[in-house]
Design a protein around this motif. Structure first.
Motif: not given
Length: 126
Positions: A14-27, A107-108
């Motif tokens: 969960v940490r990795a997936a959420t990190n990847n998602l938010l990092s890809s959005r520029g956070y 994601t949304t």
């Protein structure tokens, strides 16, 4: 200055997936395996929003929120959980959470909650 999002979850996937998602959005994202680890971190004061699992060993997400409020920190919280029963949802929102997301969440849904949390934070800084 970009917003720093701290993700606290005892589940590495969960940490990795959420990190990847938010990092890809520029956070700017930091991840932590436990609430005590986050509370000891150098990013505590700089965190714009916390995304925390409710059920974690040592200190759960609700306890983390209470600790931060007791310390005078008004950082917005988004809770995530595998147990989204009505009573859990009520406790999370009553405690001050912006959203409670049931795993697996979309994601949304996560992005919409994060935008709401950060808009509220930006409104208090005006």
């Amino acid at each position: 200055m970009p917003h720093l999002i701290s993700i606290i979850d005892d589940d590495p996937s969960v940490r990795a997936a959420t990190n990847n998602l938010l990092s890809s959005r520029g956070y700017d994202v930091q991840v932590f395996a436990s609430a005590p680890e986050f509370l000891r971190s150098e990013v505590l004061a700089a965190t714009s929003c916390v995304i925390a699992d409710i059920q974690m060993p040592f200190m759960n997400g609700l306890e983390l929120l209470r600790q931060m409020r007791n310390d005078g920190r008004q950082t917005p919280f988004i809770f995530i959980t595998a147990n989204a029963e009505r009573s859990v949802r009520a406790r999370a929102i009553e405690a001050g959470g912006i959203c409670l997301l049931a795993k697996p969440f979309t994601t949304t849904t996560l992005i919409n909650c994060l935008i709401a949390a950060l808009e509220g934070l930006d409104d208090t800084r005006k």
